[in-house]
Design a protein around this motif. Structure first.
Motif, PDB file in Angstrom:
ATOM      1  N   GLY A  21      -2.989  16.882 -31.837  1.00 54.45           N
ATOM      2  CA  GLY A  21      -1.381  17.171 -31.290  1.00 54.45           C
ATOM      3  C   GLY A  21      -0.811  16.149 -31.250  1.00 54.45           C
ATOM      4  O   GLY A  21      -1.016  15.009 -31.913  1.00 54.45           O
ATOM      5  N   ARG A  22       0.467  16.099 -30.704  1.00 56.43           N
ATOM      6  CA  ARG A  22       1.466  14.959 -30.674  1.00 56.43           C
ATOM      7  C   ARG A  22       1.582  14.707 -29.309  1.00 56.43           C
ATOM      8  O   ARG A  22       1.892  15.512 -28.348  1.00 56.43           O
ATOM      9  CB  ARG A  22       2.625  15.297 -31.445  1.00 56.43           C
ATOM     10  N   ASP A  79       2.710  11.649 -33.379  1.00 57.40           N
ATOM     11  CA  ASP A  79       4.066  11.719 -33.090  1.00 57.40           C
ATOM     12  C   ASP A  79       5.098  10.900 -33.936  1.00 57.40           C
ATOM     13  O   ASP A  79       6.037  11.357 -34.322  1.00 57.40           O
ATOM     14  CB  ASP A  79       4.523  11.483 -31.717  1.00 57.40           C
ATOM     15  N   LEU A  80       4.475   9.854 -34.453  1.00 52.50           N
ATOM     16  CA  LEU A  80       5.212   8.863 -35.530  1.00 52.50           C
ATOM     17  C   LEU A  80       4.910   9.364 -36.797  1.00 52.50           C
ATOM     18  O   LEU A  80       5.400   8.572 -37.841  1.00 52.50           O
ATOM     19  CB  LEU A  80       4.558   7.553 -35.035  1.00 52.50           C
ATOM     20  N   GLY A 140       1.758  18.549 -36.019  1.00 51.62           N
ATOM     21  CA  GLY A 140       2.330  19.750 -35.081  1.00 51.62           C
ATOM     22  C   GLY A 140       3.671  19.724 -34.716  1.00 51.62           C
ATOM     23  O   GLY A 140       4.364  19.094 -35.195  1.00 51.62           O
ATOM     24  N   PRO A 141       4.003  20.709 -33.714  1.00 47.77           N
ATOM     25  CA  PRO A 141       5.639  20.649 -33.566  1.00 47.77           C
ATOM     26  C   PRO A 141       5.916  19.516 -32.421  1.00 47.77           C
ATOM     27  O   PRO A 141       4.900  18.672 -31.935  1.00 47.77           O
ATOM     28  CB  PRO A 141       5.679  22.187 -32.844  1.00 47.77           C
ATOM     29  N   VAL A 142       7.039  19.319 -32.434  1.00 42.75           N
ATOM     30  CA  VAL A 142       7.700  18.374 -31.430  1.00 42.75           C
ATOM     31  C   VAL A 142       7.200  18.550 -29.991  1.00 42.75           C
ATOM     32  O   VAL A 142       7.149  19.565 -29.517  1.00 42.75           O
ATOM     33  CB  VAL A 142       9.296  18.723 -31.222  1.00 42.75           C
ATOM     34  N   PRO A 143       6.488  17.573 -29.458  1.00 44.67           N
ATOM     35  CA  PRO A 143       6.024  17.675 -28.127  1.00 44.67           C
ATOM     36  C   PRO A 143       7.060  18.181 -26.916  1.00 44.67           C
ATOM     37  O   PRO A 143       8.327  17.409 -27.112  1.00 44.67           O
ATOM     38  CB  PRO A 143       5.292  16.326 -27.842  1.00 44.67           C
ATOM     39  N   ALA A 144       6.563  18.533 -26.008  1.00 41.93           N
ATOM     40  CA  ALA A 144       7.673  18.971 -24.769  1.00 41.93           C
ATOM     41  C   ALA A 144       7.883  17.447 -24.105  1.00 41.93           C
ATOM     42  O   ALA A 144       6.959  16.713 -23.735  1.00 41.93           O
ATOM     43  CB  ALA A 144       6.986  19.779 -23.892  1.00 41.93           C
TER      44      ALA A 144
END
Length: 157
Positions: A21-22, A79-80, A140-144
Motif C-alpha cells: 500500500g501507500r 507513495d513516492l 496502489g491508488p492515491v492514499p486517503a
C-alpha cells in the motif's frame, strides 16, 4: 479524457504490519511518531521496573516497533513511486557510520557522523518533505488523507 477509477477513489488506510500500500506524508509522520513514542515510553517504564520480564517486554516492543517502522517506511516509499527496499540504503549507511564512530579516530568520527546524518536524518527529511505521486501507481491508488479526503486534491500528499 477518461480517468482511471484508482485515480479518483482514495485507498483505504494501509495496515501497520504490512509493506503493501501507500501512505501520505502526514499519515506517515503521525504514525511514525505514535509508534516510536509508544515504544520509548513502554521501554522507559520497563527499564524502571528492572528484572527479566520487563526487559523481555521492552525487547519485544522494540522488535514490533522496528517491524512497524519498516512497514510504514515501505508504504511511504510506495507513495513516492519507489520500492520499499530503498530503505536498505540509509540502514547500511547507519551501520557503516556506527562502525566508523567506534574506531574513535577524528577522521573516521567525522565520516561516521556525516554518514549517520545523511543516511538517517536526510532520508527521513526526504520522506517527510517529498510530495507523493498525485495519481495511482504500481503500488496502489492515491492514499486517503486524514478525514477520508483524497490526498491529491487537498495538498497533503
Amino acid at each position: 479524457m477518461s480517468t482511471l477509477q484508482e485515480d479518483v477513489a482514495p485507498a483505504e488506510r494501509p495496515d501497520w504490519f504490512s509493506t503493501i500500500g501507500r501512505r501520505g506524508r502526514l499519515s506517515f509522520l503521525l504514525n511514525f511518531l505514535f509508534v516510536n513514542l509508544g515504544v520509548g515510553v513502554i521501554s522507559a517504564i520497563a527499564a524502571g521496573m528492572g528484572g527479566m520480564v520487563p526487559s523481555l517486554v521492552s525487547a519485544g516492543c522494540s522488535v514490533v516497533g522496528g517491524w512497524v517502522n519498516i512497514c510504514l517506511t515501505a508504504q511511504r516509499l510506495h507513495d513516492l513511486g519507489r520500492s520499499g527496499w530503498l530503505q536498505a540504503v540509509p540502514f547500511g549507511a547507519s551501520i557503516l557510520g556506527v562502525a566508523l564512530l567506534a574506531q574513535g579516530e577524528p577522521l573516521t568520527t567525522a565520516l561516521g557522523t556525516a554518514l549517520l546524518l545523511a543516511g538517517c536524518l536526510g532520508f527521513l527529511l526526504w520522506l517527510l518533505l517529498a510530495r507523493g505521486m498525485a495519481e495511482g501507481n504500481e503500488f496502489g491508488p492515491v492514499p486517503a488523507a486524514p478525514g477520508g479526503r483524497s490526498g491529491a486534491s487537498h495538498g497533503s500528499r
